[in-house]
Design a protein around this motif. Structure first.
Motif, PDB file in Angstrom:
ATOM      1  N   PRO A 395      27.751  24.820  13.937  1.00 48.50           N
ATOM      2  CA  PRO A 395      28.442  24.046  14.757  1.00 48.50           C
ATOM      3  C   PRO A 395      29.381  23.306  13.711  1.00 48.50           C
ATOM      4  O   PRO A 395      30.774  23.117  14.136  1.00 48.50           O
ATOM      5  CB  PRO A 395      27.519  22.868  15.235  1.00 48.50           C
ATOM      6  N   ARG A 398      32.208  25.924  13.730  1.00 44.98           N
ATOM      7  CA  ARG A 398      33.022  25.709  15.148  1.00 44.98           C
ATOM      8  C   ARG A 398      33.948  24.597  15.207  1.00 44.98           C
ATOM      9  O   ARG A 398      34.981  24.831  15.548  1.00 44.98           O
ATOM     10  CB  ARG A 398      31.921  25.783  16.112  1.00 44.98           C
ATOM     11  N   THR A 399      33.650  23.506  14.858  1.00 47.88           N
ATOM     12  CA  THR A 399      34.440  22.332  14.702  1.00 47.88           C
ATOM     13  C   THR A 399      35.522  22.677  13.865  1.00 47.88           C
ATOM     14  O   THR A 399      36.693  21.989  14.113  1.00 47.88           O
ATOM     15  CB  THR A 399      33.770  20.920  14.397  1.00 47.88           C
ATOM     16  N   ALA A 403      39.078  22.521  15.895  1.00 51.93           N
ATOM     17  CA  ALA A 403      40.089  21.299  15.877  1.00 51.93           C
ATOM     18  C   ALA A 403      41.211  21.285  16.229  1.00 51.93           C
ATOM     19  O   ALA A 403      42.110  22.171  15.741  1.00 51.93           O
ATOM     20  CB  ALA A 403      39.690  20.487  14.661  1.00 51.93           C
TER      21      ALA A 403
END
Length: 414
Positions: A395, A398-399, A403
């Motif tokens: 995660p 992924r962020t 973003a």
């Protein structure tokens, strides 16, 4: 999102050392996040694109790609003079830069991850092309080069390390601000990198921790000792012994710490596990009490048999995969404050943290108190599951990749 990775080399098991584990972590998780479009990978050592679906067997004897090979003699003096010119950055990709850039265009890439210091020089030109650019760092490379200069065994080695420092510092100061983000293993590394690059208001740093694929680390079952059979007292130090801080740690263990341990636990032996490409730890072999394995297919069986894993580091940057691997296998770890730096470890709960003068005493305590050693290992495994597993890291990546940031060109002059 069409994602590309510019890697020093693509890693296939067996994996040797923390640097390769970081590369393997990066290529594997980015491939997951790339989804159906797939991850486009350029292997700098091979000089071209590669497929993660058809990797050749890994050869641990194959030389690694050098991020920068310092020149000698008059050329070294010339390099120092060039560094007085504000626009200078030593180029390492001149022989494949054009082909690489053309390939990125054909692949219609939108996001590119560069590995520092091997490919970070590409950040400004890729930003000018409208791509999103991320730079992944295993260490604060410029700071590490200065530490290696202090550990150098000869004046020539020290000078070469100082030249690497000049080159890496210039890349960090001039190329990092061009990237959308720079990824580092810990908050401590983020703080150090900010100091190196200061003042750089456009610099964006993110912690992307070192992590493990825990499917590959199944803790061994604790079997009751057979009647009359004594439990092994192996003190196992896994490392890449072409790296100065690891050689220093091996010498400390062999020449100072182990003799003190054996005065209380005569059956204890030290096992130095890992590639010794320059023969720097072979001289420490003193069987039966000091075993030097050199390259092994897999360090995990040695770690699984360890009674204690010592990490007596005084130098280095980044965070220690060897600690994470030991904890993932529920092994007891003794380390220094520098060794534990950057990891969310609590002394007495996950590991034992001691200065070097108290290292032998801590190892003896764990060799004698197997209940305490097992409890530390179990606590450490839970910590790795919660914070340093691929499931915890995915995660974060992924962020970082998704973003919302402007694609408008903020570029450093590189």
């Amino acid at each position: 999102m069409r994602l590309a990775l510019i890697a020093p080399w693509v890693v296939a098991p067996p994996i040797v050392g923390g640097l390769q584990i970081r590369f393997y972590q990066l290529q594997s998780l980015l491939a997951r996040l790339a989804g159906k479009q797939g991850l486009a990978v350029w292997d700098l050592r091979e000089g071209g694109p590669v497929s993660l679906e058809e990797l050749p067997p890994s050869d641990p004897r194959r030389p690694e790609l050098a991020a920068f090979v310092p020149p000698r003699g008059v050329r070294a003096l010339g390099l120092r003079l060039l560094h007085l010119w504000p626009g200078y950055v030593a180029s390492s990709l001149a022989d494949q830069r054009r082909r690489l850039l053309d390939w990125l265009g054909r692949e219609q890439v939108t996001h590119v991850v560069l590995v520092h210091p091997y490919a970070s020089e590409l950040a400004p030109i890729l930003k000018r092309r409208g791509l999103r650019v991320f730079i992944d760092c295993h260490n604060v490379e410029s700071e590490l080069a200065l530490q290696l200069a202090e550990l150098a065994g000869s004046p020539r080695e020290a000078e070469e390390a100082r030249l690497r420092y000049l080159v890496f510092r210039r890349r960090e100061r001039r190329c990092f601000p061009a990237a959308d983000e720079v990824w580092l293993p810990s908050e401590e590394d983020v703080s150090r990198q900010r100091q190196v690059c200061s003042p750089a208001p456009a610099l964006r740093l993110r912690v992307v921790p070192n992590a493990l694929d825990l499917r590959q680390y199944e803790p061994p079952r604790e079997l009751a000792s057979l009647a009359g059979e004594e439990e092994a007292l192996d003190i196992v130090y896994p490392a890449e012994f072409g790296y100065g801080p690891n050689v220093e740690a091996a010498a400390l263990l062999s020449e100072h710490i182990l003799p003190a341990v054996r005065r209380h636990c005569p059956r204890a032996r030290l096992v130095l596990v890992g590639r010794d490409r320059y023969g720097l730890v072979a001289r420490l072999r003193k069987e039966p009490e000091v075993l030097v394995t050199d390259t092994v297919p897999d360090v995990r069986p040695y770690l699984a048999r360890a009674a204690v894993v010592p990490v007596p580091l005084r130098h280095g940057s980044g965070t220690r995969y060897k600690i994470l691997e030991a904890l993932a296998l529920e092994r007891a770890v003794v380390t220094t404050p520098r060794g534990a730096e950057g990891l969310a470890l609590r002394d007495g709960e996950h590991v034992v943290v001691r200065e070097l003068e108290d290292f032998a005493e801590a190892i003896v305590t764990l060799l004698r108190d197997r209940h305490l050693a097992r409890q530390l290992g179990r606590n450490g495994r839970r910590l790795v599951e919660e914070r340093y597993s691929w499931e915890a890291l995915e995660p974060v990546l992924r962020t970082a990749l998704t973003a919302c940031r402007s694609l408008s060109g903020r570029s450093g002059a590189c």
